[in-house]
Scaffold this motif. Structure first.
Motif, PDB file in Angstrom:
ATOM      1  N   VAL A  66       0.839  -1.205   0.000  1.00 15.28           N
ATOM      2  CA  VAL A  66       0.000   0.000   0.000  1.00 15.28           C
ATOM      3  C   VAL A  66       0.873   1.253   0.000  1.00 15.28           C
ATOM      4  O   VAL A  66       0.585   2.219  -0.707  1.00 15.28           O
ATOM      5  CB  VAL A  66      -0.971  -0.006   1.207  1.00 15.28           C
ATOM      6  N   ALA A  67       1.961   1.234   0.757  1.00 10.05           N
ATOM      7  CA  ALA A  67       2.868   2.388   0.789  1.00 10.05           C
ATOM      8  C   ALA A  67       3.518   2.611  -0.579  1.00 10.05           C
ATOM      9  O   ALA A  67       3.664   3.758  -1.018  1.00 10.05           O
ATOM     10  CB  ALA A  67       3.933   2.185   1.860  1.00 10.05           C
ATOM     11  N   ASP A  68       3.877   1.522  -1.253  1.00  9.14           N
ATOM     12  CA  ASP A  68       4.544   1.630  -2.555  1.00  9.14           C
ATOM     13  C   ASP A  68       3.578   1.936  -3.694  1.00  9.14           C
ATOM     14  O   ASP A  68       3.891   2.719  -4.596  1.00  9.14           O
ATOM     15  CB  ASP A  68       5.287   0.329  -2.889  1.00  9.14           C
ATOM     16  N   GLU A  69       2.400   1.318  -3.678  1.00  9.73           N
ATOM     17  CA  GLU A  69       1.498   1.369  -4.820  1.00  9.73           C
ATOM     18  C   GLU A  69       0.181   2.092  -4.552  1.00  9.73           C
ATOM     19  O   GLU A  69      -0.619   2.276  -5.461  1.00  9.73           O
ATOM     20  CB  GLU A  69       1.182  -0.055  -5.290  1.00  9.73           C
ATOM     21  N   GLY A  70      -0.091   2.437  -3.314  1.00 12.51           N
ATOM     22  CA  GLY A  70      -1.377   3.024  -2.958  1.00 12.51           C
ATOM     23  C   GLY A  70      -2.409   1.932  -2.708  1.00 12.51           C
ATOM     24  O   GLY A  70      -2.128   0.744  -2.845  1.00 12.51           O
ATOM     25  N   LEU A  71      -3.604   2.356  -2.365  1.00 11.55           N
ATOM     26  CA  LEU A  71      -4.669   1.397  -2.096  1.00 11.55           C
ATOM     27  C   LEU A  71      -5.162   0.753  -3.376  1.00 11.55           C
ATOM     28  O   LEU A  71      -5.242   1.420  -4.417  1.00 11.55           O
ATOM     29  CB  LEU A  71      -5.847   2.087  -1.405  1.00 11.55           C
ATOM     30  N   PRO A  72      -5.509  -0.536  -3.320  1.00  5.37           N
ATOM     31  CA  PRO A  72      -6.080  -1.175  -4.510  1.00  5.37           C
ATOM     32  C   PRO A  72      -7.366  -0.458  -4.925  1.00  5.37           C
ATOM     33  O   PRO A  72      -8.156  -0.038  -4.093  1.00  5.37           O
ATOM     34  CB  PRO A  72      -6.392  -2.608  -4.045  1.00  5.37           C
ATOM     35  N   LEU A  73      -7.539  -0.286  -6.209  1.00  2.00           N
ATOM     36  CA  LEU A  73      -8.721   0.366  -6.789  1.00  2.00           C
ATOM     37  C   LEU A  73      -8.875   1.825  -6.358  1.00  2.00           C
ATOM     38  O   LEU A  73      -9.949   2.404  -6.470  1.00  2.00           O
ATOM     39  CB  LEU A  73     -10.001  -0.418  -6.450  1.00  2.00           C
ATOM     40  N   ASP A  74      -7.794   2.425  -5.868  1.00  4.94           N
ATOM     41  CA  ASP A  74      -7.855   3.815  -5.401  1.00  4.94           C
ATOM     42  C   ASP A  74      -8.262   4.765  -6.523  1.00  4.94           C
ATOM     43  O   ASP A  74      -8.938   5.765  -6.286  1.00  4.94           O
ATOM     44  CB  ASP A  74      -6.509   4.231  -4.813  1.00  4.94           C
ATOM     45  N   SER A  75      -7.887   4.452  -7.740  1.00  3.71           N
ATOM     46  CA  SER A  75      -8.219   5.326  -8.868  1.00  3.71           C
ATOM     47  C   SER A  75      -9.727   5.349  -9.140  1.00  3.71           C
ATOM     48  O   SER A  75     -10.221   6.248  -9.815  1.00  3.71           O
ATOM     49  CB  SER A  75      -7.470   4.905 -10.118  1.00  3.71           C
ATOM     50  N   TRP A  76     -10.472   4.373  -8.646  1.00  2.00           N
ATOM     51  CA  TRP A  76     -11.895   4.295  -8.862  1.00  2.00           C
ATOM     52  C   TRP A  76     -12.707   4.981  -7.771  1.00  2.00           C
ATOM     53  O   TRP A  76     -13.935   5.074  -7.865  1.00  2.00           O
ATOM     54  CB  TRP A  76     -12.331   2.833  -8.970  1.00  2.00           C
ATOM     55  N   ARG A  77     -12.028   5.434  -6.722  1.00  8.62           N
ATOM     56  CA  ARG A  77     -12.733   6.102  -5.616  1.00  8.62           C
ATOM     57  C   ARG A  77     -13.235   7.469  -6.080  1.00  8.62           C
ATOM     58  O   ARG A  77     -12.561   8.194  -6.786  1.00  8.62           O
ATOM     59  CB  ARG A  77     -11.806   6.279  -4.422  1.00  8.62           C
ATOM     60  N   TRP A  78     -14.422   7.814  -5.665  1.00  8.67           N
ATOM     61  CA  TRP A  78     -14.991   9.112  -6.022  1.00  8.67           C
ATOM     62  C   TRP A  78     -15.150  10.009  -4.799  1.00  8.67           C
ATOM     63  O   TRP A  78     -15.683  11.112  -4.884  1.00  8.67           O
ATOM     64  CB  TRP A  78     -16.324   8.937  -6.737  1.00  8.67           C
ATOM     65  N   PHE A  79     -14.705   9.608  -3.648  1.00  8.43           N
ATOM     66  CA  PHE A  79     -14.813  10.414  -2.429  1.00  8.43           C
ATOM     67  C   PHE A  79     -13.447  10.730  -1.888  1.00  8.43           C
ATOM     68  O   PHE A  79     -12.445  10.182  -2.232  1.00  8.43           O
ATOM     69  CB  PHE A  79     -15.651   9.711  -1.361  1.00  8.43           C
TER      70      PHE A  79
END
Length: 79
Positions: A66-79
Motif C-alpha cells: 500500500v505504501a509503494d502502490e497506494g490502495l487497490p482500486l484507489d483510482s476508482w474512488r470518487w470520495f
C-alpha cells in the motif's frame, strides 16, 4: 470460531486471596461471574495477540504494498 458466551458451564476450583474473597463477598460481587468475565476478556486479548503475531509477515507485506502502490482500486474512488 466457537463463541464462549453460549457454552455450558463447568465447575472448577480456583485459589484466591482470602482477603480479596472476603471483601468481594461483602460487596456483593458475584465471584464466578466476575472471574468468567475477566477470563473471557483475557482469552479474547490472547487470541487477538496470537492472530496478529501469526499474520505479522502478511500485514507488513500488505502495508508495504500500500505504501509503494497506494490502495487497490484507489483510482476508482470518487470520495
Amino acid at each position: 470460531m466457537t463463541t464462549l458466551a453460549n457454552t455450558p458451564k463447568k465447575a472448577t476450583n480456583i485459589t484466591l486471596s482470602s482477603a480479596v474473597l472476603t471483601e468481594a463477598k461483602a460487596l456483593g460481587i458475584n465471584i464466578s461471574q466476575s472471574c468468567e468475565q475477566f477470563l473471557r476478556e483475557l482469552v479474547r486479548n490472547e487470541r487477538e495477540r496470537r492472530w496478529q503475531q501469526d499474520n505479522a509477515d502478511f500485514i507488513a507485506a500488505y502495508n508495504q504494498t500500500v505504501a509503494d502502490e497506494g490502495l487497490p482500486l484507489d483510482s476508482w474512488r470518487w470520495f
